[in-house]
Design a protein around this motif. Sequence first.
Motif, PDB file in Angstrom:
ATOM      1  N   VAL A 254     -38.089  17.127  27.679  1.00 33.83           N
ATOM      2  CA  VAL A 254     -37.406  15.891  28.076  1.00 33.83           C
ATOM      3  C   VAL A 254     -37.655  15.625  29.554  1.00 33.83           C
ATOM      4  O   VAL A 254     -37.513  16.512  30.393  1.00 33.83           O
ATOM      5  CB  VAL A 254     -35.886  15.995  27.805  1.00 33.83           C
ATOM      6  CG1 VAL A 254     -35.161  14.795  28.393  1.00 33.83           C
ATOM      7  CG2 VAL A 254     -35.616  16.086  26.317  1.00 33.83           C
ATOM      8  N   GLN A 255     -38.025  14.399  29.876  1.00 33.12           N
ATOM      9  CA  GLN A 255     -38.283  14.025  31.260  1.00 33.12           C
ATOM     10  C   GLN A 255     -36.996  13.641  31.986  1.00 33.12           C
ATOM     11  O   GLN A 255     -36.764  14.066  33.113  1.00 33.12           O
ATOM     12  CB  GLN A 255     -39.271  12.846  31.307  1.00 33.12           C
ATOM     13  CG  GLN A 255     -39.712  12.453  32.706  1.00 33.12           C
ATOM     14  CD  GLN A 255     -40.759  13.373  33.287  1.00 33.12           C
ATOM     15  OE1 GLN A 255     -40.993  14.475  32.783  1.00 33.12           O
ATOM     16  NE2 GLN A 255     -41.406  12.950  34.357  1.00 33.12           N
ATOM     17  N   TYR A 256     -36.141  12.854  31.330  1.00 31.61           N
ATOM     18  CA  TYR A 256     -34.922  12.363  31.980  1.00 31.61           C
ATOM     19  C   TYR A 256     -33.690  12.643  31.115  1.00 31.61           C
ATOM     20  O   TYR A 256     -33.711  12.430  29.904  1.00 31.61           O
ATOM     21  CB  TYR A 256     -35.004  10.847  32.228  1.00 31.61           C
ATOM     22  CG  TYR A 256     -36.233  10.431  32.980  1.00 31.61           C
ATOM     23  CD1 TYR A 256     -36.447  10.832  34.296  1.00 31.61           C
ATOM     24  CD2 TYR A 256     -37.202   9.627  32.378  1.00 31.61           C
ATOM     25  CE1 TYR A 256     -37.592  10.453  34.983  1.00 31.61           C
ATOM     26  CE2 TYR A 256     -38.341   9.243  33.056  1.00 31.61           C
ATOM     27  CZ  TYR A 256     -38.531   9.666  34.357  1.00 31.61           C
ATOM     28  OH  TYR A 256     -39.662   9.289  35.030  1.00 31.61           O
ATOM     29  N   SER A 257     -32.641  13.099  31.771  1.00 28.93           N
ATOM     30  CA  SER A 257     -31.330  13.242  31.122  1.00 28.93           C
ATOM     31  C   SER A 257     -30.370  12.292  31.829  1.00 28.93           C
ATOM     32  O   SER A 257     -30.220  12.358  33.049  1.00 28.93           O
ATOM     33  CB  SER A 257     -30.805  14.678  31.251  1.00 28.93           C
ATOM     34  OG  SER A 257     -31.619  15.588  30.554  1.00 28.93           O
ATOM     35  N   VAL A 258     -29.736  11.416  31.057  1.00 29.42           N
ATOM     36  CA  VAL A 258     -28.756  10.482  31.616  1.00 29.42           C
ATOM     37  C   VAL A 258     -27.368  10.944  31.182  1.00 29.42           C
ATOM     38  O   VAL A 258     -27.076  10.991  29.980  1.00 29.42           O
ATOM     39  CB  VAL A 258     -29.015   9.038  31.145  1.00 29.42           C
ATOM     40  CG1 VAL A 258     -28.023   8.081  31.821  1.00 29.42           C
ATOM     41  CG2 VAL A 258     -30.447   8.619  31.453  1.00 29.42           C
ATOM     42  N   VAL A 259     -26.532  11.295  32.139  1.00 32.12           N
ATOM     43  CA  VAL A 259     -25.184  11.800  31.864  1.00 32.12           C
ATOM     44  C   VAL A 259     -24.179  10.669  32.066  1.00 32.12           C
ATOM     45  O   VAL A 259     -24.114  10.071  33.144  1.00 32.12           O
ATOM     46  CB  VAL A 259     -24.838  12.987  32.778  1.00 32.12           C
ATOM     47  CG1 VAL A 259     -23.388  13.432  32.579  1.00 32.12           C
ATOM     48  CG2 VAL A 259     -25.795  14.144  32.535  1.00 32.12           C
TER      49      VAL A 259
END
Length: 304
Positions: free
Chosen positions: A4-9
């Motif tokens: 995964v490149q981006y994790s949005v929390v």
Amino acid sequence: MDNVQYSVVVPLYNEEEVINETYKRLKRIMDSTKESYEIIFVNDGSRDNTLELAREICKYDSNIKLISFSRNFGHQIAITAGMDYSCGKAVIVIDADLQDPPEVIIEMIEKWKEGYEVVYGKRIKREGETFFKKFTASAFYRFLNKMTDINMPVDTGDFRLIDRKVCEALKSAPEHNRYVRGLVSWVGFKQTGVEFVRQERFAGKTKYPLKKMLKLAFDAIALFSHKPLKIAAYFGSILLLMSIVFLLFTLCNGLIVGTILSLLFLLNGVILTALGVIGEYIGRIYDEVKGRPLYIISEREGFK
């Protein structure tokens, strides 16, 4: 999903009015990157229909993950849990109320690709907020910078992008009374800001009334500074000296009873204030030594 490149929390607390719109806008922005991503909803003990709506979104979108707490643990803890369970090379924190525009994420990603390890959102204007809210927020950030021992950028919230190495560094700081944006400044790394206009809340009510803002402010000060203890000690020393001089003056002039009573009230007020400040620090020490977990998860969805 180790690639995964981006994790949005996205922390959630009673956000049934906005969660669907938040999901649509975040999905549109993240899809436009043409890179892999995950969106982690963290349900912080919501009492409305937020959890059910988040579950429905998870069913139809494999990029969405859900963490649900057993009760309300607080906004800063929800952010921490999202970071703990994220696996992206970059982690983006954004609130669900859409006051921080998801479109700014693209600019943050560009800065990250330039080599910055922390990219924070800097508010240059706040729309849809009262004068009192704007004034207290501005004063809060500047007062905090004066009181703490680290340099924190003013007019910034938790809306930011952090590199995976920064996320891992934050895991080594398990404080219970957390101030995440302060911890991000404390760990260091190469940081920069992206300016934006903060929008009016899409729907619902603010989750940070004055009472919670004051607690957050003291959490931040207690976490990064001993200045309140030093100030209490300075005031105590000065008033002790003044009381001795004043007492000698009254003895010389025969003004004893009334003056002594006034001095006693003054000194008791200072003592109680100092004890209150010390008590706040001791209470935080007590929270840490109990060794309880930061949060308890009742369910997870979308995780392998």
